[in-house]
Design a protein around this motif. Structure first.
Motif, PDB file in Angstrom:
ATOM      1  N   GLY A 139       0.790  -1.225   0.000  1.00 59.03           N
ATOM      2  CA  GLY A 139       0.000   0.000   0.000  1.00 59.03           C
ATOM      3  C   GLY A 139       0.823   1.277   0.000  1.00 59.03           C
ATOM      4  O   GLY A 139       0.304   2.339  -0.312  1.00 59.03           O
ATOM      5  N   GLN A 140       2.116   1.181   0.367  1.00 59.83           N
ATOM      6  CA  GLN A 140       2.961   2.381   0.418  1.00 59.83           C
ATOM      7  C   GLN A 140       3.459   2.735  -0.979  1.00 59.83           C
ATOM      8  O   GLN A 140       3.680   1.862  -1.808  1.00 59.83           O
ATOM      9  CB  GLN A 140       4.183   2.126   1.318  1.00 59.83           C
ATOM     10  N   LYS A 141       3.668   4.033  -1.198  1.00 52.97           N
ATOM     11  CA  LYS A 141       4.229   4.492  -2.469  1.00 52.97           C
ATOM     12  C   LYS A 141       5.753   4.585  -2.345  1.00 52.97           C
ATOM     13  O   LYS A 141       6.269   5.028  -1.324  1.00 52.97           O
ATOM     14  CB  LYS A 141       3.660   5.859  -2.833  1.00 52.97           C
ATOM     15  N   TYR A 142       6.426   4.134  -3.370  1.00 51.60           N
ATOM     16  CA  TYR A 142       7.886   4.175  -3.392  1.00 51.60           C
ATOM     17  C   TYR A 142       8.365   4.893  -4.645  1.00 51.60           C
ATOM     18  O   TYR A 142       7.662   4.954  -5.652  1.00 51.60           O
ATOM     19  CB  TYR A 142       8.457   2.750  -3.350  1.00 51.60           C
ATOM     20  N   SER A 143       9.565   5.416  -4.533  1.00 53.12           N
ATOM     21  CA  SER A 143      10.175   6.107  -5.655  1.00 53.12           C
ATOM     22  C   SER A 143      11.436   5.344  -6.053  1.00 53.12           C
ATOM     23  O   SER A 143      12.356   5.184  -5.252  1.00 53.12           O
ATOM     24  CB  SER A 143      10.522   7.531  -5.220  1.00 53.12           C
ATOM     25  N   ILE A 144      11.435   4.831  -7.291  1.00 53.92           N
ATOM     26  CA  ILE A 144      12.609   4.133  -7.819  1.00 53.92           C
ATOM     27  C   ILE A 144      13.491   5.186  -8.481  1.00 53.92           C
ATOM     28  O   ILE A 144      12.999   5.981  -9.276  1.00 53.92           O
ATOM     29  CB  ILE A 144      12.195   3.090  -8.886  1.00 53.92           C
TER      30      ILE A 144
ATOM     31  N   PHE B 289      20.931   8.389 -27.498  1.00 53.03           N
ATOM     32  CA  PHE B 289      22.333   8.509 -27.114  1.00 53.03           C
ATOM     33  C   PHE B 289      22.391   9.478 -25.937  1.00 53.03           C
ATOM     34  O   PHE B 289      22.040  10.646 -26.083  1.00 53.03           O
ATOM     35  CB  PHE B 289      23.137   9.046 -28.293  1.00 53.03           C
ATOM     36  N   SER B 290      22.770   8.980 -24.754  1.00 54.25           N
ATOM     37  CA  SER B 290      22.696   9.828 -23.558  1.00 54.25           C
ATOM     38  C   SER B 290      23.794   9.485 -22.574  1.00 54.25           C
ATOM     39  O   SER B 290      24.040   8.312 -22.289  1.00 54.25           O
ATOM     40  CB  SER B 290      21.326   9.626 -22.896  1.00 54.25           C
ATOM     41  N   ASN B 291      24.415  10.513 -22.045  1.00 54.40           N
ATOM     42  CA  ASN B 291      25.384  10.304 -20.977  1.00 54.40           C
ATOM     43  C   ASN B 291      24.619  10.101 -19.668  1.00 54.40           C
ATOM     44  O   ASN B 291      23.392  10.103 -19.663  1.00 54.40           O
ATOM     45  CB  ASN B 291      26.347  11.484 -20.895  1.00 54.40           C
ATOM     46  N   TRP B 292      25.328   9.923 -18.547  1.00 53.86           N
ATOM     47  CA  TRP B 292      24.671   9.614 -17.278  1.00 53.86           C
ATOM     48  C   TRP B 292      23.553  10.604 -16.972  1.00 53.86           C
ATOM     49  O   TRP B 292      23.754  11.811 -16.965  1.00 53.86           O
ATOM     50  CB  TRP B 292      25.673   9.626 -16.120  1.00 53.86           C
ATOM     51  N   GLU B 293      22.380  10.062 -16.706  1.00 52.60           N
ATOM     52  CA  GLU B 293      21.216  10.894 -16.400  1.00 52.60           C
ATOM     53  C   GLU B 293      20.395  10.165 -15.341  1.00 52.60           C
ATOM     54  O   GLU B 293      20.317   8.937 -15.328  1.00 52.60           O
ATOM     55  CB  GLU B 293      20.403  11.095 -17.677  1.00 52.60           C
ATOM     56  N   PHE B 294      19.765  10.955 -14.461  1.00 57.35           N
ATOM     57  CA  PHE B 294      18.982  10.385 -13.358  1.00 57.35           C
ATOM     58  C   PHE B 294      17.514  10.258 -13.751  1.00 57.35           C
ATOM     59  O   PHE B 294      16.939  11.166 -14.342  1.00 57.35           O
ATOM     60  CB  PHE B 294      19.108  11.289 -12.129  1.00 57.35           C
ATOM     61  N   PHE B 295      16.924   9.110 -13.415  1.00 58.97           N
ATOM     62  CA  PHE B 295      15.500   8.873 -13.685  1.00 58.97           C
ATOM     63  C   PHE B 295      14.797   8.460 -12.397  1.00 58.97           C
ATOM     64  O   PHE B 295      15.397   7.820 -11.529  1.00 58.97           O
ATOM     65  CB  PHE B 295      15.323   7.753 -14.727  1.00 58.97           C
ATOM     66  N   GLN B 296      13.513   8.819 -12.298  1.00 52.69           N
ATOM     67  CA  GLN B 296      12.711   8.439 -11.136  1.00 52.69           C
ATOM     68  C   GLN B 296      11.366   7.914 -11.607  1.00 52.69           C
ATOM     69  O   GLN B 296      10.762   8.486 -12.518  1.00 52.69           O
ATOM     70  CB  GLN B 296      12.475   9.659 -10.232  1.00 52.69           C
ATOM     71  N   VAL B 297      10.902   6.847 -10.980  1.00 54.62           N
ATOM     72  CA  VAL B 297       9.621   6.244 -11.323  1.00 54.62           C
ATOM     73  C   VAL B 297       8.886   5.932 -10.016  1.00 54.62           C
ATOM     74  O   VAL B 297       9.469   5.362  -9.089  1.00 54.62           O
ATOM     75  CB  VAL B 297       9.817   4.938 -12.130  1.00 54.62           C
ATOM     76  N   GLN B 298       7.614   6.315  -9.926  1.00 60.84           N
ATOM     77  CA  GLN B 298       6.817   6.058  -8.721  1.00 60.84           C
ATOM     78  C   GLN B 298       6.042   4.752  -8.881  1.00 60.84           C
ATOM     79  O   GLN B 298       5.478   4.502  -9.948  1.00 60.84           O
ATOM     80  CB  GLN B 298       5.804   7.190  -8.518  1.00 60.84           C
ATOM     81  N   VAL B 299       6.008   3.977  -7.806  1.00 59.35           N
ATOM     82  CA  VAL B 299       5.236   2.729  -7.815  1.00 59.35           C
ATOM     83  C   VAL B 299       4.519   2.573  -6.469  1.00 59.35           C
ATOM     84  O   VAL B 299       4.864   3.233  -5.492  1.00 59.35           O
ATOM     85  CB  VAL B 299       6.151   1.491  -8.043  1.00 59.35           C
ATOM     86  N   THR B 300       3.537   1.692  -6.455  1.00 62.92           N
ATOM     87  CA  THR B 300       2.852   1.354  -5.213  1.00 62.92           C
ATOM     88  C   THR B 300       3.183  -0.095  -4.888  1.00 62.92           C
ATOM     89  O   THR B 300       3.157  -0.955  -5.776  1.00 62.92           O
ATOM     90  CB  THR B 300       1.330   1.539  -5.363  1.00 62.92           C
TER      91      THR B 300
ATOM     92  N   VAL C 275      15.499   2.576  -4.046  1.00 62.89           N
ATOM     93  CA  VAL C 275      14.049   2.543  -3.876  1.00 62.89           C
ATOM     94  C   VAL C 275      13.774   3.128  -2.495  1.00 62.89           C
ATOM     95  O   VAL C 275      14.163   2.558  -1.469  1.00 62.89           O
ATOM     96  CB  VAL C 275      13.474   1.118  -3.998  1.00 62.89           C
ATOM     97  N   PHE C 276      13.142   4.306  -2.487  1.00 60.05           N
ATOM     98  CA  PHE C 276      12.855   5.018  -1.242  1.00 60.05           C
ATOM     99  C   PHE C 276      11.353   5.117  -1.041  1.00 60.05           C
ATOM    100  O   PHE C 276      10.605   5.254  -2.007  1.00 60.05           O
ATOM    101  CB  PHE C 276      13.401   6.452  -1.306  1.00 60.05           C
ATOM    102  N   LEU C 277      10.957   5.135   0.217  1.00 61.96           N
ATOM    103  CA  LEU C 277       9.580   5.488   0.551  1.00 61.96           C
ATOM    104  C   LEU C 277       9.318   6.886  -0.020  1.00 61.96           C
ATOM    105  O   LEU C 277      10.102   7.799   0.203  1.00 61.96           O
ATOM    106  CB  LEU C 277       9.433   5.495   2.077  1.00 61.96           C
TER     107      LEU C 277
END
Ligand code: NAG
Ligand code: NAG
Ligand code: NAG
Ligand code: NAG
Ligand code: NAG
Length: 486
Positions: free
Chosen positions: A407-412, A447-458, A483-485
């Protein structure tokens, strides 16, 4: 052996299909575009900005208005050096809920300072200080210390009360008492008795307000914080603030509220180099001996007590410094436990990560020990056949499910780089972020150098995270997975 034979054939086929000859990662090739790895030089705490702002902020209050107002949520008074109007922020969850009236416990309080008397000419002043919560009036048939201490006990954040008579204030007549009991979340001293009234609140000829017999009682210097959900205490309380790399900025809070600081960290926008906030340092600034503000500094690299060395500057002292780290549910998200060699090697799994290939795919998901490939540290993961034997996608997943709560939401969060082959060959690069086998987001970085991505999941509990992608020579490197709360 058949497998090896096949793979050799497909390698030759793949290689001949390419106009250029890319030496694959598995053969220790080089980035087409030099890796923009994390460089933390110059990213240390900007203590000067924090100290300068602390010298200008005024977040001290007195007990004014009608009695028994609800305690406000913690508010943010400054962000990154910019002062905000001290309005309670609705984005901050209520941190201090007045609790049920506890058993009275006057024995846990000590007198900090006495009042100056109630004679006709005696004048005193009430506390104007930080961490003000609310006030009530107590029965004034006696100088009712016990009732005031019980009021403090009824507010979870209260550690200090200031009890005093305020004369000529008609607002108090409704409660039939001019004996005010003001609650604070920080302890104040006699030197902070600076509000002596002087307001014309009643109609003339009644005079100005004035204060008598103002005393202070304390149960602790400062409130003992609860560890915020999704975080763990790293150190404290000590008298040193962190001077550490990966600094993202600071906020001032009007209460020493670790939960409000955690929320600042969790909701702060990611740093393009370092990613999400992973750590905060909360401390109390004391200027000339007087509590002045509560600093919340944020970092994308978890720090610890070894860098909590900044004790202050000039008349400003750092007190009650605590460090909290955001709990990463991914074990070894940076692959730094992969230490099969000390120079260059790769494998399809280690103790915490498993890479799998489908059908007759060869090494389509691997872990590399090789600092030049990593976003940070020594190791990194690769999607796409390590030696370009095939153009199949591989899957990388933690060896054990995540310790998530249903039930908690997490951020990958993760870093991706697809800049190994030349741009036209990296064009089809992709990563499917999968949660329990279902793709929740597909990233097509080109074509991409290091880049940060975030995805929300439940979460459903014991969730399985995986990354599916790569199609050599459109390789994808992945590093620093969290993976953070949320
Ligand atoms: C890191 O950044 C600093 C300053 O921005 C620069 O001088 C240094 O050369 C960089 N280090 C690397 C390894 O790129
Ligand atoms: C408060 O007053 C009492 C009685 O005069 C005295 O014994 C006590 O030491 C005083 N305490 C403080 C903290 O000033
Ligand atoms: C809470 O904030 C509101 C708005 O700033 C203010 O009017 C009210 O007096 C505050 N409550 C207390 C207990 O100070
Ligand atoms: C108690 O407070 C009320 C209201 O302000 C005031 O009229 C009264 O004189 C006070 N009584 C004492 C004993 O101070
Ligand atoms: C504390 O941080 C330093 C610097 O990042 C690191 O070298 C050290 O291992 C850390 N200590 C602990 C106990 O984690």
């Amino acid at each position: 052996m058949l497998l090896k034979c096949l793979s050799t054939v497909s390698f030759v086929a793949a290689a001949s299909a390419l106009a250029s000859t890319v030496v694959p990662p598995g053969a220790q090739g080089k980035w087409f575009d030099r890796s923009a790895a994390l460089n933390t030089t110059g990213s240390n705490t900007d203590a000067d900005a924090i100290f300068a702002t602390a010298q200008t902020i005024d977040q001290k209050s007195t007990a004014t208005g009608p009695p028994n107002q609800p305690v406000n949520d913690t508010s943010v008074t400054a962000v990154d050096g910019e002062l905000l109007s001290p309005v309670s922020s609705t984005t901050i969850r209520r941190a201090f809920v007045p609790g049920a009236l506890d058993r009275r416990s006057p024995e846990k309080y000590t007198l900090v300072f006495n009042g100056t008397g109630t004679g006709p000419d005696d004048r005193d002043a009430s506390i104007r200080g930080t961490g003000y919560l609310t006030f009530t009036t107590v029965d004034n048939s006696t100088y009712n210390i016990d009732a005031c201490l019980a009021f403090c006990d009824s507010i979870s954040a209260c550690v200090f009360v200031n009890l005093f008579y305020e004369h000529n204030n008609p607002d108090l007549d409704a409660s039939n008492s001019n004996l005010k009991c003001a609650a604070f979340s920080d302890t104040h001293m006699a030197a902070e008795k600076t509000d002596s009234g002087g307001k014309q609140l009643a109609t003339k000829p009644t005079g100005l307000t004035y204060i008598q017999q103002s005393c202070g009682y304390s149960s602790a210097i400062l409130v003992e914080p609860e560890t915020p959900e999704g975080y763990e205490l790293v150190f404290g309380p000590i008298d040193g603030a962190n001077n550490a790399p990966g600094y993202m900025g600071f906020a001032f809070l009007d209460q020493y509220d670790a939960g409000a600081c955690a929320q600042q960290c969790s909701s702060r926008g990611a740093d393009s180099q370092g990613g999400a906030c992973q750590y905060f340092n909360i401390w109390r600034a004391v200027v000339d001996g007087v509590p002045t503000t509560y600093t919340c500094s944020m970092y994308f690299i978890p720090a610890n007590a070894s860098s909590a060395v900044n004790t202050g500057q000039g008349d400003l002292q750092v007190t009650f410094s605590r460090g909290y780290k955001r709990t990463n549910l991914v074990i070894d998200g940076g692959f730094e436990d992969f230490t099969e060699c000390a120079d260059f090697c790769y494998d399809t799994s280690d103790a915490t990560w498993t890479g799998t290939s489908v059908d007759d795919g060869i090494d389509d998901a691997t872990i590399f020990f090789y600092p030049p490939f990593a976003h940070s540290g020594n190791a990194v993961a690769l999607l796409g056949s390590a030696n370009g034997f095939d153009a199949l996608a591989g899957t990388l997943t933690p060896a054990t499910p995540l310790a998530t709560r249903a039930g908690q939401k997490y951020s990958i969060g993760f870093f991706q780089a697809s800049a190994f082959s030349p741009p036209e060959q990296e064009q089809p690069a992709f990563v499917d972020v999968q949660w329990n086998g279902a793709t929740v987001q597909t990233i097509r970085p080109g074509f991409s150098n290091w880049e940060f991505f975030q995805v929300q999941v439940t979460a459903v509990g014991n969730d399985v995270l995986s990354f599916h992608g790569g199609a050599a020579p459109a390789w994808t490197f992945l590093d620093d997975i969290t993976v953070f709360l949320a």
